[in-house]
Design a protein around this motif. Structure first.
Motif, PDB file in Angstrom:
ATOM      1  N   PHE A   1      -4.136  -3.959   3.845  1.00 23.25           N
ATOM      2  CA  PHE A   1      -4.554  -5.208   3.207  1.00 23.25           C
ATOM      3  C   PHE A   1      -3.395  -6.189   3.270  1.00 23.25           C
ATOM      4  O   PHE A   1      -2.257  -5.838   2.945  1.00 23.25           O
ATOM      5  CB  PHE A   1      -4.925  -4.984   1.731  1.00 23.25           C
ATOM      6  CG  PHE A   1      -5.060  -6.297   1.004  1.00 23.25           C
ATOM      7  CD1 PHE A   1      -6.269  -6.943   0.946  1.00 23.25           C
ATOM      8  CD2 PHE A   1      -3.935  -6.923   0.450  1.00 23.25           C
ATOM      9  CE1 PHE A   1      -6.377  -8.184   0.330  1.00 23.25           C
ATOM     10  CE2 PHE A   1      -4.035  -8.164  -0.169  1.00 23.25           C
ATOM     11  CZ  PHE A   1      -5.263  -8.796  -0.227  1.00 23.25           C
TER      12      PHE A   1
ATOM     13  N   ASP B   1     -11.285  -9.093   3.223  1.00 15.98           N
ATOM     14  CA  ASP B   1     -11.378  -8.677   1.812  1.00 15.98           C
ATOM     15  C   ASP B   1     -11.662  -9.914   0.964  1.00 15.98           C
ATOM     16  O   ASP B   1     -10.938 -10.901   1.039  1.00 15.98           O
ATOM     17  CB  ASP B   1     -10.045  -8.050   1.390  1.00 15.98           C
ATOM     18  CG  ASP B   1      -9.995  -7.681  -0.092  1.00 15.98           C
ATOM     19  OD1 ASP B   1     -10.138  -6.487  -0.400  1.00 15.98           O
ATOM     20  OD2 ASP B   1      -9.819  -8.592  -0.915  1.00 15.98           O
TER      21      ASP B   1
ATOM     22  N   ALA C   1     -12.771  -6.616  -3.962  1.00 10.44           N
ATOM     23  CA  ALA C   1     -11.750  -6.150  -4.899  1.00 10.44           C
ATOM     24  C   ALA C   1     -12.312  -5.837  -6.276  1.00 10.44           C
ATOM     25  O   ALA C   1     -11.898  -4.878  -6.913  1.00 10.44           O
ATOM     26  CB  ALA C   1     -10.662  -7.211  -5.020  1.00 10.44           C
TER      27      ALA C   1
ATOM     28  N   GLN D   1      -7.958   3.367  -5.725  1.00 12.52           N
ATOM     29  CA  GLN D   1      -6.657   2.729  -5.914  1.00 12.52           C
ATOM     30  C   GLN D   1      -5.993   3.174  -7.211  1.00 12.52           C
ATOM     31  O   GLN D   1      -6.501   2.927  -8.295  1.00 12.52           O
ATOM     32  CB  GLN D   1      -6.796   1.214  -5.901  1.00 12.52           C
ATOM     33  CG  GLN D   1      -5.435   0.580  -6.040  1.00 12.52           C
ATOM     34  CD  GLN D   1      -5.467  -0.918  -5.997  1.00 12.52           C
ATOM     35  OE1 GLN D   1      -5.152  -1.486  -4.982  1.00 12.52           O
ATOM     36  NE2 GLN D   1      -5.833  -1.538  -7.092  1.00 12.52           N
TER      37      GLN D   1
ATOM     38  N   GLY E   1       0.116  -2.105  -6.051  1.00  8.66           N
ATOM     39  CA  GLY E   1       0.311  -3.524  -6.331  1.00  8.66           C
ATOM     40  C   GLY E   1      -1.034  -4.185  -6.544  1.00  8.66           C
ATOM     41  O   GLY E   1      -2.035  -3.761  -5.983  1.00  8.66           O
TER      42      GLY E   1
ATOM     43  N   GLY F   1       0.858   3.417  -3.870  1.00 13.84           N
ATOM     44  CA  GLY F   1       2.055   4.240  -3.799  1.00 13.84           C
ATOM     45  C   GLY F   1       2.302   4.879  -2.444  1.00 13.84           C
ATOM     46  O   GLY F   1       3.105   5.816  -2.340  1.00 13.84           O
TER      47      GLY F   1
ATOM     48  N   TRP G   1      -4.894   3.145   2.509  1.00 13.96           N
ATOM     49  CA  TRP G   1      -5.061   1.679   2.404  1.00 13.96           C
ATOM     50  C   TRP G   1      -3.778   1.180   1.747  1.00 13.96           C
ATOM     51  O   TRP G   1      -3.504   1.500   0.586  1.00 13.96           O
ATOM     52  CB  TRP G   1      -6.295   1.418   1.549  1.00 13.96           C
ATOM     53  CG  TRP G   1      -6.604   0.017   1.162  1.00 13.96           C
ATOM     54  CD1 TRP G   1      -6.012  -0.695   0.167  1.00 13.96           C
ATOM     55  CD2 TRP G   1      -7.625  -0.830   1.709  1.00 13.96           C
ATOM     56  NE1 TRP G   1      -6.598  -1.932   0.064  1.00 13.96           N
ATOM     57  CE2 TRP G   1      -7.592  -2.044   0.997  1.00 13.96           C
ATOM     58  CE3 TRP G   1      -8.572  -0.686   2.727  1.00 13.96           C
ATOM     59  CZ2 TRP G   1      -8.457  -3.105   1.266  1.00 13.96           C
ATOM     60  CZ3 TRP G   1      -9.443  -1.736   2.982  1.00 13.96           C
ATOM     61  CH2 TRP G   1      -9.378  -2.920   2.269  1.00 13.96           C
TER      62      TRP G   1
ATOM     63  N   GLY H   1      -1.003  -1.954   0.767  1.00 10.87           N
ATOM     64  CA  GLY H   1      -0.892  -3.396   0.539  1.00 10.87           C
ATOM     65  C   GLY H   1       0.546  -3.873   0.425  1.00 10.87           C
ATOM     66  O   GLY H   1       0.964  -4.829   1.066  1.00 10.87           O
ATOM     67  N   SER H   2       1.343  -3.159  -0.388  1.00 10.68           N
ATOM     68  CA  SER H   2       2.700  -3.649  -0.678  1.00 10.68           C
ATOM     69  C   SER H   2       3.615  -3.615   0.542  1.00 10.68           C
ATOM     70  O   SER H   2       4.384  -4.549   0.790  1.00 10.68           O
ATOM     71  CB  SER H   2       3.330  -2.797  -1.784  1.00 10.68           C
ATOM     72  OG  SER H   2       2.637  -3.004  -2.988  1.00 10.68           O
TER      73      SER H   2
END
Ligand SMILES: Cc1cc2nc3c(=O)[nH]c(=O)nc-3n(C[C@H](O)[C@H](O)[C@H](O)COP(=O)(O)O)c2cc1C
Length: 369
Positions: free
Chosen positions: A18, A67, A143, A186, A191, A220, A239, A241-242
Protein backbone atom coordinates in the motif's frame (compact mmCIF):
# COMPACT_ATOMS: atom_id res chain seq x y z
CA UNK A 1 7.24 -16.32 -2.34
CA UNK A 2 4.42 -17.84 -4.34
CA UNK A 3 0.93 -18.69 -3.08
CA UNK A 4 -2.35 -19.54 -4.82
CA UNK A 5 -3.30 -15.86 -4.67
CA UNK A 6 -0.04 -14.62 -6.14
CA UNK A 7 -0.41 -17.18 -8.92
CA UNK A 8 -3.98 -16.06 -9.59
CA UNK A 9 -2.76 -12.48 -9.92
CA UNK A 10 0.28 -13.47 -11.97
CA UNK A 11 2.83 -11.91 -9.61
CA UNK A 12 6.22 -13.29 -8.64
CA UNK A 13 6.12 -12.51 -4.91
CA UNK A 14 3.07 -12.57 -2.62
CA UNK A 15 3.99 -9.09 -1.36
CA UNK A 16 1.32 -6.39 -1.60
CA UNK A 17 2.36 -2.79 -1.02
CA UNK A 18 0.00 0.00 0.00
CA UNK A 19 1.36 3.43 -0.86
CA UNK A 20 0.08 6.95 -1.49
CA UNK A 21 2.80 7.45 -4.13
CA UNK A 22 2.31 6.37 -7.78
CA UNK A 23 6.07 5.91 -8.31
CA UNK A 24 6.24 3.50 -5.36
CA UNK A 25 3.15 1.57 -6.51
CA UNK A 26 4.61 1.10 -9.99
CA UNK A 27 8.03 0.11 -8.59
CA UNK A 28 6.46 -2.51 -6.28
CA UNK A 29 4.64 -4.12 -9.20
CA UNK A 30 7.76 -3.94 -11.42
CA UNK A 31 9.77 -5.65 -8.66
CA UNK A 32 7.37 -8.61 -8.78
CA UNK A 33 5.00 -7.60 -5.98
CA UNK A 34 1.58 -5.97 -6.21
CA UNK A 35 1.42 -2.17 -5.86
CA UNK A 36 -1.76 -0.63 -4.45
CA UNK A 37 -2.22 3.13 -4.80
CA UNK A 38 -3.99 4.87 -1.89
CA UNK A 39 -6.67 7.14 -3.36
CA UNK A 40 -7.86 9.01 -0.28
CA UNK A 41 -5.97 12.21 -1.07
CA UNK A 42 -7.42 12.51 -4.59
CA UNK A 43 -10.41 14.78 -4.22
CA UNK A 44 -10.17 15.83 -7.89
CA UNK A 45 -10.84 12.96 -10.35
CA UNK A 46 -8.46 14.48 -12.92
CA UNK A 47 -5.51 14.18 -10.53
CA UNK A 48 -6.26 10.51 -9.98
CA UNK A 49 -6.57 10.03 -13.76
CA UNK A 50 -3.19 11.74 -14.28
CA UNK A 51 -1.49 9.47 -11.71
CA UNK A 52 -3.14 6.29 -13.00
CA UNK A 53 -1.97 7.27 -16.51
CA UNK A 54 1.52 7.62 -15.06
CA UNK A 55 1.33 4.18 -13.43
CA UNK A 56 0.07 2.63 -16.68
CA UNK A 57 3.08 4.12 -18.47
CA UNK A 58 5.59 2.94 -15.86
CA UNK A 59 4.28 -0.36 -14.49
CA UNK A 60 5.61 -2.46 -17.36
CA UNK A 61 2.29 -4.24 -17.90
CA UNK A 62 2.33 -5.68 -14.35
CA UNK A 63 -0.88 -5.81 -12.28
CA UNK A 64 -1.70 -3.17 -9.65
CA UNK A 65 -4.65 -2.02 -7.54
CA UNK A 66 -6.36 0.92 -5.87
CA UNK A 67 -7.30 1.54 -2.22
CA UNK A 68 -10.23 3.79 -1.29
CA UNK A 69 -11.53 4.88 2.09
CA UNK A 70 -15.27 4.31 1.89
CA UNK A 71 -16.85 4.56 5.34
CA UNK A 72 -19.00 1.59 6.32
CA UNK A 73 -21.74 3.92 7.59
CA UNK A 74 -23.42 5.95 4.89
CA UNK A 75 -23.84 9.66 5.70
CA UNK A 76 -26.39 11.20 3.34
CA UNK A 77 -26.42 14.85 2.32
CA UNK A 78 -23.80 16.09 4.80
CA UNK A 79 -21.37 18.62 3.36
CA UNK A 80 -17.93 19.62 4.57
CA UNK A 81 -19.47 22.92 5.76
CA UNK A 82 -22.02 21.02 7.92
CA UNK A 83 -19.17 19.11 9.56
CA UNK A 84 -17.16 22.35 10.04
CA UNK A 85 -20.11 23.84 11.92
CA UNK A 86 -20.07 20.97 14.46
CA UNK A 87 -16.51 21.72 15.63
CA UNK A 88 -16.50 23.42 19.07
CA UNK A 89 -14.68 26.76 19.33
CA UNK A 90 -12.63 25.45 22.29
CA UNK A 91 -11.02 22.84 20.02
CA UNK A 92 -10.24 25.43 17.35
CA UNK A 93 -8.59 27.59 20.01
CA UNK A 94 -6.55 24.60 21.22
CA UNK A 95 -5.21 24.11 17.68
CA UNK A 96 -4.34 27.83 17.40
CA UNK A 97 -2.62 27.81 20.80
CA UNK A 98 -0.59 24.66 20.09
CA UNK A 99 0.59 26.00 16.73
CA UNK A 100 1.40 29.40 18.27
CA UNK A 101 3.39 27.76 21.07
CA UNK A 102 5.68 26.24 18.42
CA UNK A 103 5.71 29.34 16.18
CA UNK A 104 4.18 27.50 13.21
CA UNK A 105 3.73 30.02 10.33
CA UNK A 106 0.43 30.47 8.46
CA UNK A 107 -0.06 29.06 4.95
CA UNK A 108 0.27 31.64 2.18
CA UNK A 109 -2.88 33.49 1.07
CA UNK A 110 -5.06 31.16 -1.03
CA UNK A 111 -2.85 28.14 -0.37
CA UNK A 112 -5.13 25.16 0.23
CA UNK A 113 -4.45 22.73 3.00
CA UNK A 114 -3.39 19.49 1.35
CA UNK A 115 -5.51 17.02 3.21
CA UNK A 116 -9.29 17.15 3.55
CA UNK A 117 -11.95 14.84 4.88
CA UNK A 118 -13.69 14.75 1.54
CA UNK A 119 -11.67 11.73 0.41
CA UNK A 120 -13.55 9.78 3.08
CA UNK A 121 -16.97 10.76 1.85
CA UNK A 122 -18.82 8.16 -0.15
CA UNK A 123 -19.59 10.43 -3.11
CA UNK A 124 -15.88 11.36 -3.42
CA UNK A 125 -14.79 7.71 -3.17
CA UNK A 126 -17.39 6.88 -5.84
CA UNK A 127 -15.87 9.56 -8.08
CA UNK A 128 -12.47 7.90 -7.56
CA UNK A 129 -13.97 4.54 -8.51
CA UNK A 130 -15.55 5.94 -11.69
CA UNK A 131 -12.03 6.92 -12.74
CA UNK A 132 -10.34 3.74 -11.52
CA UNK A 133 -12.70 1.40 -13.37
CA UNK A 134 -11.50 2.98 -16.65
CA UNK A 135 -8.08 1.42 -15.91
CA UNK A 136 -7.12 -2.26 -15.82
CA UNK A 137 -6.87 -2.41 -12.00
CA UNK A 138 -6.90 -5.99 -10.69
CA UNK A 139 -7.73 -5.21 -7.05
CA UNK A 140 -9.88 -2.73 -5.18
CA UNK A 141 -9.25 -2.41 -1.44
CA UNK A 142 -11.30 -0.55 1.14
CA UNK A 143 -9.92 0.73 4.41
CA UNK A 144 -13.01 1.33 6.53
CA UNK A 145 -15.26 -1.70 6.26
CA UNK A 146 -16.72 -3.56 3.28
CA UNK A 147 -17.57 -1.41 0.26
CA UNK A 148 -21.30 -1.15 -0.63
CA UNK A 149 -22.84 -4.16 -2.45
CA UNK A 150 -23.14 -2.33 -5.79
CA UNK A 151 -19.44 -1.44 -5.72
CA UNK A 152 -18.50 -5.07 -5.04
CA UNK A 153 -20.80 -6.18 -7.90
CA UNK A 154 -19.29 -3.60 -10.29
CA UNK A 155 -15.77 -4.73 -9.38
CA UNK A 156 -16.68 -8.37 -9.95
CA UNK A 157 -18.28 -7.52 -13.32
CA UNK A 158 -14.91 -6.12 -14.35
CA UNK A 159 -12.96 -9.08 -12.89
CA UNK A 160 -11.52 -6.86 -10.16
CA UNK A 161 -10.87 -8.63 -6.84
CA UNK A 162 -12.16 -6.81 -3.75
CA UNK A 163 -10.14 -6.65 -0.53
CA UNK A 164 -11.02 -5.09 2.82
CA UNK A 165 -8.97 -4.42 5.93
CA UNK A 166 -10.00 -6.08 9.20
CA UNK A 167 -8.65 -5.71 12.73
CA UNK A 168 -10.60 -8.63 14.22
CA UNK A 169 -12.08 -11.99 13.21
CA UNK A 170 -15.56 -10.47 13.64
CA UNK A 171 -14.80 -7.78 11.04
CA UNK A 172 -13.27 -10.38 8.75
CA UNK A 173 -16.44 -12.52 8.88
CA UNK A 174 -18.53 -9.46 8.02
CA UNK A 175 -16.34 -8.88 4.96
CA UNK A 176 -16.73 -12.51 3.91
CA UNK A 177 -20.52 -12.27 4.27
CA UNK A 178 -20.51 -9.09 2.17
CA UNK A 179 -18.83 -10.95 -0.71
CA UNK A 180 -15.24 -9.72 -0.32
CA UNK A 181 -12.57 -11.81 -2.08
CA UNK A 182 -9.52 -11.07 0.13
CA UNK A 183 -9.27 -10.06 3.79
CA UNK A 184 -6.31 -7.94 4.88
CA UNK A 185 -5.81 -8.82 8.57
CA UNK A 186 -4.19 -5.73 10.01
CA UNK A 187 -2.60 -6.00 13.43
CA UNK A 188 -2.04 -3.47 16.19
CA UNK A 189 1.58 -2.84 15.10
CA UNK A 190 0.52 -1.40 11.74
CA UNK A 191 0.77 2.19 10.59
CA UNK A 192 -2.56 3.96 10.05
CA UNK A 193 -5.92 2.94 11.54
CA UNK A 194 -5.51 -0.15 13.66
CA UNK A 195 -7.40 -2.34 16.07
CA UNK A 196 -6.08 -3.74 19.34
CA UNK A 197 -5.01 -7.26 18.35
CA UNK A 198 -1.38 -7.96 17.44
CA UNK A 199 -0.61 -9.62 14.09
CA UNK A 200 0.77 -12.78 15.73
CA UNK A 201 -2.66 -13.43 17.26
CA UNK A 202 -4.82 -11.85 14.56
CA UNK A 203 -3.48 -13.52 11.41
CA UNK A 204 -4.24 -17.16 12.28
CA UNK A 205 -7.52 -16.13 13.92
CA UNK A 206 -8.69 -14.43 10.72
CA UNK A 207 -7.34 -17.23 8.51
CA UNK A 208 -9.45 -19.75 10.46
CA UNK A 209 -12.49 -17.44 10.62
CA UNK A 210 -12.83 -16.91 6.86
CA UNK A 211 -11.25 -20.05 5.35
CA UNK A 212 -11.04 -20.74 2.44
CA UNK A 213 -10.95 -17.00 1.62
CA UNK A 214 -7.37 -15.76 1.16
CA UNK A 215 -5.96 -13.57 3.91
CA UNK A 216 -3.09 -11.10 3.65
CA UNK A 217 -1.16 -10.36 6.84
CA UNK A 218 -0.54 -6.68 7.56
CA UNK A 219 1.15 -4.90 10.42
CA UNK A 220 4.74 -5.09 11.56
CA UNK A 221 6.20 -6.77 8.47
CA UNK A 222 9.51 -5.42 7.20
CA UNK A 223 11.79 -8.40 6.64
CA UNK A 224 11.79 -11.72 4.80
CA UNK A 225 11.74 -13.56 8.13
CA UNK A 226 8.49 -11.79 8.97
CA UNK A 227 7.06 -12.64 5.54
CA UNK A 228 7.91 -16.31 6.20
CA UNK A 229 6.24 -16.09 9.62
CA UNK A 230 3.07 -14.58 8.13
CA UNK A 231 2.87 -17.32 5.48
CA UNK A 232 3.48 -19.94 8.18
CA UNK A 233 0.51 -18.49 10.09
CA UNK A 234 -1.69 -19.26 7.08
CA UNK A 235 -1.64 -15.96 5.17
CA UNK A 236 -1.59 -16.09 1.35
CA UNK A 237 0.61 -13.03 1.24
CA UNK A 238 1.68 -9.92 3.11
CA UNK A 239 0.44 -6.32 2.86
CA UNK A 240 3.04 -3.69 3.77
CA UNK A 241 2.51 0.05 4.18
CA UNK A 242 5.19 1.64 6.37
CA UNK A 243 8.31 0.15 4.80
CA UNK A 244 7.85 2.05 1.52
CA UNK A 245 7.84 5.47 3.19
CA UNK A 246 11.64 5.64 3.25
CA UNK A 247 12.21 4.23 -0.25
CA UNK A 248 13.93 6.48 -2.75
CA UNK A 249 10.79 6.46 -4.94
CA UNK A 250 8.61 7.88 -2.10
CA UNK A 251 7.78 11.54 -2.31
CA UNK A 252 7.31 12.69 1.29
CA UNK A 253 8.23 16.29 0.35
CA UNK A 254 10.05 16.62 3.65
CA UNK A 255 13.70 15.71 4.24
CA UNK A 256 13.13 16.41 7.95
CA UNK A 257 10.34 13.83 8.09
CA UNK A 258 12.46 11.25 6.25
CA UNK A 259 15.27 11.88 8.78
CA UNK A 260 12.82 11.41 11.65
CA UNK A 261 11.55 8.13 10.23
CA UNK A 262 15.09 6.81 9.71
CA UNK A 263 16.02 7.73 13.29
CA UNK A 264 12.85 6.41 14.98
CA UNK A 265 12.87 3.18 16.97
CA UNK A 266 10.05 0.65 17.19
CA UNK A 267 8.86 2.30 20.43
CA UNK A 268 8.51 5.76 18.88
CA UNK A 269 4.98 5.38 17.52
CA UNK A 270 1.67 5.84 19.27
CA UNK A 271 -1.89 4.75 18.50
CA UNK A 272 -3.63 8.11 18.71
CA UNK A 273 -6.92 9.68 17.63
CA UNK A 274 -5.11 12.97 16.90
CA UNK A 275 -5.15 12.63 13.11
CA UNK A 276 -8.62 11.39 12.23
CA UNK A 277 -10.61 10.81 15.41
CA UNK A 278 -10.13 7.02 15.14
CA UNK A 279 -7.08 5.29 16.62
CA UNK A 280 -4.30 5.42 14.03
CA UNK A 281 -0.68 4.46 14.63
CA UNK A 282 1.75 7.28 13.83
CA UNK A 283 5.04 8.77 14.93
CA UNK A 284 4.74 10.03 18.49
CA UNK A 285 5.29 13.80 18.49
CA UNK A 286 4.54 16.80 20.67
CA UNK A 287 1.41 17.18 18.50
CA UNK A 288 0.08 13.70 19.41
CA UNK A 289 1.15 14.25 23.03
CA UNK A 290 -0.88 17.48 23.15
CA UNK A 291 -4.03 15.69 21.94
CA UNK A 292 -3.50 12.71 24.22
CA UNK A 293 -2.84 14.91 27.29
CA UNK A 294 -5.63 14.38 29.86
CA UNK A 295 -5.52 18.14 30.58
CA UNK A 296 -6.27 18.98 26.91
CA UNK A 297 -9.71 19.11 25.25
CA UNK A 298 -9.37 15.57 23.85
CA UNK A 299 -10.02 14.57 20.26
CA UNK A 300 -13.31 14.80 18.34
CA UNK A 301 -14.95 11.85 16.57
CA UNK A 302 -14.29 11.09 12.89
CA UNK A 303 -14.70 13.06 10.61
CA UNK A 304 -14.62 16.19 12.82
CA UNK A 305 -11.07 15.68 14.08
CA UNK A 306 -9.68 15.25 10.56
CA UNK A 307 -11.28 18.45 9.40
CA UNK A 308 -10.22 20.31 12.55
CA UNK A 309 -6.53 19.48 12.14
CA UNK A 310 -6.23 19.38 8.31
CA UNK A 311 -4.80 22.86 7.92
CA UNK A 312 -2.60 22.55 11.01
CA UNK A 313 -1.08 19.31 9.69
CA UNK A 314 -0.37 20.99 6.34
CA UNK A 315 1.34 23.90 8.10
CA UNK A 316 3.44 21.61 10.28
CA UNK A 317 4.51 19.62 7.21
CA UNK A 318 5.15 22.60 4.97
CA UNK A 319 7.38 24.35 7.51
CA UNK A 320 8.84 21.08 8.83
CA UNK A 321 8.23 22.03 12.45
CA UNK A 322 10.34 19.26 13.93
CA UNK A 323 8.75 18.64 17.35
CA UNK A 324 5.27 18.41 15.77
CA UNK A 325 6.20 16.72 12.49
CA UNK A 326 4.78 13.22 12.08
CA UNK A 327 3.09 10.72 9.77
CA UNK A 328 1.17 7.49 10.08
CA UNK A 329 3.75 4.72 10.42
CA UNK A 330 3.91 1.37 12.18
CA UNK A 331 6.24 -0.12 14.76
CA UNK A 332 8.34 -1.51 11.91
CA UNK A 333 9.74 2.02 11.61
CA UNK A 334 12.52 0.75 13.89
CA UNK A 335 13.86 -1.32 10.97
CA UNK A 336 13.66 1.54 8.48
CA UNK A 337 17.18 2.80 8.98
CA UNK A 338 18.35 3.71 5.46
CA UNK A 339 16.83 5.03 2.24
CA UNK A 340 16.69 2.23 -0.31
CA UNK A 341 15.05 1.67 -3.67
CA UNK A 342 11.92 -0.47 -3.82
CA UNK A 343 13.94 -3.08 -5.75
CA UNK A 344 16.54 -3.18 -2.94
CA UNK A 345 13.73 -3.71 -0.42
CA UNK A 346 12.47 -6.65 -2.49
CA UNK A 347 15.97 -8.13 -2.78
CA UNK A 348 16.27 -7.96 1.00
CA UNK A 349 12.80 -9.47 1.53
CA UNK A 350 13.49 -12.42 -0.79
CA UNK A 351 16.93 -13.12 0.72
CA UNK A 352 15.56 -12.95 4.27
CA UNK A 353 12.65 -15.20 3.28
CA UNK A 354 15.01 -17.83 1.87
CA UNK A 355 17.15 -17.71 5.05
CA UNK A 356 14.07 -18.15 7.25
CA UNK A 357 12.78 -21.07 5.20
CA UNK A 358 16.23 -22.75 5.27
CA UNK A 359 16.38 -22.32 9.03
CA UNK A 360 12.95 -23.83 9.59
CA UNK A 361 13.77 -26.68 7.22
CA UNK A 362 16.97 -27.38 9.20
CA UNK A 363 15.00 -27.35 12.45
CA UNK A 364 12.48 -29.73 10.90
CA UNK A 365 15.35 -31.98 9.81
CA UNK A 366 14.73 -31.37 6.11
CA UNK A 367 17.98 -29.72 5.09
CA UNK A 368 19.12 -30.63 1.60
CA UNK A 369 15.65 -31.73 0.50
C1 LIG B 1 1.33 6.57 5.71
C2 LIG B 1 0.27 5.50 5.75
C3 LIG B 1 -1.00 5.78 5.23
C4 LIG B 1 -1.98 4.79 5.22
N1 LIG B 1 -3.19 5.08 4.65
C5 LIG B 1 -4.07 4.08 4.40
C6 LIG B 1 -5.22 4.29 3.59
O1 LIG B 1 -5.48 5.40 3.11
N2 LIG B 1 -6.00 3.22 3.33
C7 LIG B 1 -5.72 1.96 3.82
O2 LIG B 1 -6.45 1.01 3.50
N3 LIG B 1 -4.66 1.75 4.62
C8 LIG B 1 -3.82 2.77 4.89
N4 LIG B 1 -2.69 2.52 5.65
C9 LIG B 1 -2.47 1.17 6.20
C10 LIG B 1 -1.76 0.27 5.17
O3 LIG B 1 -2.64 -0.06 4.12
C11 LIG B 1 -1.26 -1.04 5.78
O4 LIG B 1 -2.36 -1.83 6.16
C12 LIG B 1 -0.34 -0.89 6.97
O5 LIG B 1 0.61 0.11 6.72
C13 LIG B 1 0.36 -2.24 7.23
O6 LIG B 1 1.16 -2.22 8.37
P1 LIG B 1 2.69 -1.67 8.40
O7 LIG B 1 2.53 -0.20 8.49
O8 LIG B 1 3.24 -2.29 9.62
O9 LIG B 1 3.34 -2.13 7.13
C14 LIG B 1 -1.71 3.51 5.74
C15 LIG B 1 -0.45 3.24 6.29
C16 LIG B 1 0.54 4.21 6.31
C17 LIG B 1 1.88 3.88 6.89
Amino acid sequence: MQTELSQELGIEHAVFGFTPFPAVAAAISRAGGFGVLGAVRYTAPDELRRDLDWIEAHVGGRPYGLDVVMPAKKVEGVTEADVEAMIPEGHRQFVRDTLAKHGVPELAEGEASGWRITGWMEQVARGQLDVAFDYPIRLLANALGSPPADVIARAHDQSVLVAALAGSARHARKHRDAGIDIVVAQGYEAGGHTGEIASMVLTPEVVDAVAPLPVLAAGGIGSGQQVAAALALGAQGVWLGSLWLTTTEADLHSPALTRKLLAAGSGDTVRSRALTGKPARQLRTEWTDAWDDPDGPGTLPMPLQGLLVAEAVSRIQKYEVDPLLGTPVGQIVGRMTSERSVQAVFDDLTRGFERAVDRVNRIAGRSGQ
